[in-house]
Design a protein around this motif. Structure first.
Motif, PDB file in Angstrom:
ATOM      1  N   VAL A 131      12.756   1.320  -0.429  1.00 30.30           N
ATOM      2  CA  VAL A 131      11.562   0.539  -0.783  1.00 30.30           C
ATOM      3  C   VAL A 131      11.798  -0.952  -0.520  1.00 30.30           C
ATOM      4  CG1 VAL A 131      11.936   0.041  -3.236  1.00 30.30           C
ATOM      5  CG2 VAL A 131       9.663   0.554  -2.479  1.00 30.30           C
ATOM      6  N   LEU A 144       7.694   1.012 -13.345  1.00 29.20           N
ATOM      7  CA  LEU A 144       8.735   0.585 -12.396  1.00 29.20           C
ATOM      8  C   LEU A 144       9.261  -0.822 -12.682  1.00 29.20           C
ATOM      9  CD1 LEU A 144       7.239   2.191  -9.181  1.00 29.20           C
ATOM     10  CD2 LEU A 144       9.447   2.731 -10.210  1.00 29.20           C
ATOM     11  N   GLU A 168       6.132   7.473   1.710  1.00 27.09           N
ATOM     12  CA  GLU A 168       7.527   7.486   1.257  1.00 27.09           C
ATOM     13  C   GLU A 168       8.036   8.928   1.224  1.00 27.09           C
ATOM     14  OE1 GLU A 168       8.158   4.604  -1.968  1.00 27.09           O
ATOM     15  OE2 GLU A 168       8.085   3.203  -0.292  1.00 27.09           O
ATOM     16  N   ARG A 175       2.095  -2.102  -8.418  1.00 29.85           N
ATOM     17  CA  ARG A 175       2.502  -0.732  -8.770  1.00 29.85           C
ATOM     18  C   ARG A 175       2.563  -0.592 -10.281  1.00 29.85           C
ATOM     19  NH1 ARG A 175       8.548  -1.271  -6.178  1.00 29.85           N
ATOM     20  NH2 ARG A 175       9.412  -2.721  -7.674  1.00 29.85           N
ATOM     21  N   TYR A 188      15.296   5.927  -3.217  1.00 27.57           N
ATOM     22  CA  TYR A 188      14.050   5.160  -3.332  1.00 27.57           C
ATOM     23  C   TYR A 188      14.338   3.657  -3.372  1.00 27.57           C
ATOM     24  CZ  TYR A 188      10.513   2.652  -5.997  1.00 27.57           C
ATOM     25  OH  TYR A 188       9.641   1.694  -6.427  1.00 27.57           O
ATOM     26  N   ARG A 211       0.553  -3.401  -0.186  1.00 26.37           N
ATOM     27  CA  ARG A 211       0.740  -2.028   0.315  1.00 26.37           C
ATOM     28  C   ARG A 211       0.541  -1.020  -0.798  1.00 26.37           C
ATOM     29  NH1 ARG A 211       4.473  -0.237  -3.261  1.00 26.37           N
ATOM     30  NH2 ARG A 211       6.521  -1.141  -3.096  1.00 26.37           N
ATOM     31  N   ALA A 261       2.219   2.825  -1.485  1.00 27.09           N
ATOM     32  CA  ALA A 261       3.327   3.589  -0.899  1.00 27.09           C
ATOM     33  C   ALA A 261       3.501   4.950  -1.577  1.00 27.09           C
ATOM     34  CB  ALA A 261       4.604   2.755  -1.000  1.00 27.09           C
ATOM     35  N   PRO A 262       2.599   5.876  -1.338  1.00 23.18           N
ATOM     36  CA  PRO A 262       2.707   7.163  -2.036  1.00 23.18           C
ATOM     37  C   PRO A 262       3.831   8.055  -1.494  1.00 23.18           C
ATOM     38  CG  PRO A 262       0.910   7.230  -0.450  1.00 23.18           C
ATOM     39  CD  PRO A 262       1.453   5.830  -0.430  1.00 23.18           C
ATOM     40  N   SER A 263       4.389   8.863  -2.385  1.00 22.06           N
ATOM     41  CA  SER A 263       5.327   9.914  -1.965  1.00 22.06           C
ATOM     42  C   SER A 263       4.515  11.199  -1.857  1.00 22.06           C
ATOM     43  CB  SER A 263       6.422  10.114  -3.006  1.00 22.06           C
ATOM     44  OG  SER A 263       7.045   8.888  -3.277  1.00 22.06           O
TER      45      SER A 263
END
Ligand code: GLU
Length: 272
Positions: free
Chosen positions: A192, A210, A41, A206, A188, A5, A7-9
């Motif tokens: 997530v 992180l 997100e 990612r 978050y 995936r 998963a942009p904010s």
């Protein structure tokens, strides 16, 4: 089957770093005959903008990225998040915290060196031993790592190999992170973890910024009885000064490159 995936904010435009991450995840899924999802997100309803969602989706399409449907938006999942928080509260994994940032700074100041974790200053646990109400409070909620009944944790990362850590190390280096912000009711870290499991994500690609946060995610997966995906924390794309790209840096946004006449091939070349 591999399920990846991106998963942009939607708090800003996609930049080269996002493009790198999205293409890496997409290629990893598609080359192995797997699936690729986009997840928006958007838990922070003040900072997230519809305009950014539209631009992000258009940029991803332009980059040649096809995805499974529907696109999951975290803003549709608040009820589910709340239910999970309630069960964490009932099982003593959370405590309420009404400290302001200033309170935390003051409480940490007497230490010779203030310790930083994945979310900034490690919380000095001011509220940890306050009397617990039966009802879940509407303050911020923090994870109580002392409630863990397991000592050793690990996960696998494609770049870094097997990463192991203990409960004590997590208490010391991560601390009582926020799982529900007072203003938006979730954080978050929890959303997530819940949504990667909900979407059956087997591989998370990612940025390596992180990597430390993943330890929180692995702990939450254990508490919630969810599977731990395989991770790939990749290098960060940096500017010519070695600084990592920021959302505010509109000059390096995909939108700007597109408008300046760059082709998809040229962008991909720049990322190699
Ligand atoms: N929304 C997060 C971000 O944009 C996603 C991080 C992740 O892939 O878990 O940084």
């Amino acid at each position: 089957m591999k399920i990846e995936r991106f998963a942009p904010s939607p708090t800003g435009l996609l930049h080269l770093g996002h493009a790198y991450s999205a293409l890496l995840a997409y290629n990893s899924a598609i080359r192995s005959g797997g699936k690729f999802f986009i997840r928006i997100e958007d838990i922070d309803q003040i900072r997230c903008k519809k305009l950014f969602i539209e631009q992000i989706l258009d940029d991803l399409k332009w980059l040649g990225i096809n995805h499974e449907k529907p696109i999951l938006k975290q803003s549709s999942r608040f009820k589910f998040y709340k239910k999970t928080l309630q069960s964490l509260w009932d099982n003593n994994y959370l405590f309420g915290c009404d400290c302001t940032r200033k309170d935390i700074n003051i409480a940490s100041a007497p230490n010779e060196k203030t310790l930083y974790g994945p979310d900034g200053i490690i919380y000095p646990n001011t509220c940890l031993n306050k009397i617990r109400s039966k009802k879940m409070p509407s303050t911020a909620l923090r994870l109580n790592l002392n409630s863990l009944d397991k000592n050793n944790f690990s996960f696998f990362d494609k770049k870094y190999g097997k990463i192991s850590f203990t409960k004590e190390e997590a208490i010391e280096n991560i601390g009582s992170v926020i799982l529900a912000r007072k203003d938006i009711g979730i954080s978050y870290h929890l959303s997530v973890v819940l949504d990667d499991a909900f979407q059956g994500i087997t591989n998370v690609t990612r940025g390596e910024d992180l990597l430390e946060a993943t330890k929180i995610h692995v702990i939450l997966q254990y508490i919630l009885n969810l599977p731990t995906p395989v991770y790939h924390h990749h290098k960060l794309i940096r500017d010519e000064f070695g600084k990592r790209l920021a959302k505010r840096d509109d000059a390096r946004s995909i939108k700007n490159y597109r408008e300046s006449g760059y082709s998809r091939e040229k962008i991909i070349k720049m990322l190699n």
